[in-house]
Design a protein around this motif. Structure first.
Motif, PDB file in Angstrom:
ATOM      1  N   UNK A   1       2.917   4.436  -1.268  1.00 40.36           N
ATOM      2  CA  UNK A   1       2.856   5.232  -2.493  1.00 40.36           C
ATOM      3  C   UNK A   1       4.178   5.131  -3.265  1.00 40.36           C
TER       4      UNK A   1
ATOM      5  N   UNK B   1       0.809  -1.222   0.000  1.00 38.29           N
ATOM      6  CA  UNK B   1       0.000   0.000   0.000  1.00 38.29           C
ATOM      7  C   UNK B   1       0.838   1.267   0.000  1.00 38.29           C
TER       8      UNK B   1
ATOM      9  N   UNK C   1      -0.510   6.508  -5.954  1.00 39.25           N
ATOM     10  CA  UNK C   1      -0.878   5.128  -5.593  1.00 39.25           C
ATOM     11  C   UNK C   1      -1.248   4.309  -6.827  1.00 39.25           C
ATOM     12  N   UNK C   2      -1.040   4.904  -7.998  1.00 41.15           N
ATOM     13  CA  UNK C   2      -1.361   4.193  -9.250  1.00 41.15           C
ATOM     14  C   UNK C   2      -0.206   3.252  -9.594  1.00 41.15           C
TER      15      UNK C   2
END
Lengths: 113, 260
Positions: A88, A86, A95-96
């Motif tokens: 970044x 999770x 967060x893609x």
């Protein structure tokens, strides 16, 4: 504690390989455990010692090669290393991310007699 | 010095040139059994095998068998007590007139859940894993052979309640459903990222309790998205029926597409 059944699977693979590649004892085993593989390295070691008793890999040195989590970032296009799923992107904060590595659980190499 | 274990350091040894044909394997002064002089008996074997390769091969076989029989198969995973069986009971009651439904139930002990499913009106079989914390492809293959679901059934596999171990074991399912009840806390996807990352559908459940819990549903969705960008998220309550139309719509469309 699925590490126990993972270690039982390792013994099954070793037994099949022993027949195929003509060896009778495994002295050292190198296993790759990815950061996102869902397996806990210390628990793998503990379980391997238990399930290898009485098998061709009893008392084998069980060595873990950890593989970092890797992801491709859709926002900045970079391939980056992640500590957690999770997290970044360490470069741009997005967060893609698509995880591209660190999910493997593999037996890499054996030292055998 | 012996090349096998390094014993007998300083000893002078004569290494014959015809290694492997006519050697004298005398026990050594170090007390070890005979070693081939100057020749390491151990060897390195590269195998590069996936530890889960056996399970994955069985899962592929299950997947082919399900497709050949026209069964649409879903693996349902969640924490214990998040309402998997309750959701299935409701789904069976509402849909069994449309589709034949069958359920493979996984629990450590008891056949309580299989009994509940049977009472709801579906074919069911119970797997008790004993000390096992998850179902694997071999257990599912055996249960499937025994259960023999009717043609074109929707087959649910209700995994052992556990958010850790089932994530690594492919059962041959066509889609994986993670059930996540809002009583579990908004940060569950971050605490158990592997299982959420493996989901095709996340069902956020027990929505009827929202007036008492006042969960941050947007935060739940945001946390799911942090570990899984692609999963479809639906909000449901098996008790009030809220959101079930969307769930049934997805089930019906997917089953028709996959089975056709």
């Amino acid at each position: 504690m699925h590490e126990m059944s993972l270690c039982e699977s390792i013994i099954t693979v070793l037994e099949a390989e022993a027949a195929r590649q003509s060896f009778s004892r495994v002295k050292h085993i190198w296993v790759e455990v990815g950061a996102f593989s869902g397996a806990e390295p210390e628990s793998m070691k503990f379980c391997f010692e238990a399930v290898s008793r009485g098998t061709l890999a009893e008392k084998a040195v069980f060595e873990i090669i950890t593989a970092p989590g890797q992801a491709c970032c859709f926002a900045c296009g970079d391939t980056v290393i992640l500590n957690e799923r999770f997290d970044p992107c360490p470069r741009c904060g997005s967060h893609q991310l698509q995880v591209t590595g660190g999910e493997d659980l593999r037996i890499r190499e054996l030292e055998v007699d | 010095m012996c090349a096998t274990c390094g014993c007998g350091s300083g000893e002078t040894r004569i290494v014959p040139l015809n290694i492997g044909t006519d050697m004298d394997f005398k026990p050594m002064s170090c007390g070890h059994a005979a070693h081939a002089p100057g020749l390491a008996r151990s060897r390195i074997v590269q195998i590069e095998q996936d530890i889960l390769s056996k399970n994955d091969a069985l899962a592929a076989r299950n997947r082919a068998a399900f497709a050949a029989a026209g069964h649409f198969v879903l693996n349902i995973v969640s924490s214990p007590g998040s309402g998997k069986t309750t959701l299935l009971e409701r789904t069976i009651r509402d849909l069994s007139a449309t589709f034949p439904i069958a359920v493979i139930e996984g629990d450590q002990e008891t056949s309580n859940d299989a009994e509940r499913i049977k009472a709801a009106g579906a074919q069911s079989i119970q797997i008790n894993t004993g000390r096992g914390c998850h179902l694997d492809a071999d257990m599912v293959a055996k249960a499937y052979d025994e259960l023999r679901p009717s043609p074109a059934s929707l087959l649910f596999i209700e995994n052992v309640g556990n958010l850790v171990c089932p994530s690594s074991f492919d059962l041959g399912e066509q889609a994986r459903i993670v059930l996540f009840s809002i009583t579990e806390g908004e940060d569950k996807p971050l605490k158990y990222p592997d299982i959420f990352a493996s989901a095709d559908i996340v069902l956020v459940s027990k929505l009827d309790l929202q007036p008492y819990l006042q969960c941050d549903l947007e935060l739940i969705e945001e946390n799911i998205r942090r570990v899984n960008r692609k999963a479809r998220i639906m909000h449901v309550s098996a008790r009030s029926g809220e959101g079930l139309e969307q769930w049934y719509g997805w089930l019906g469309n997917s089953a028709r597409q996959r089975v056709a």
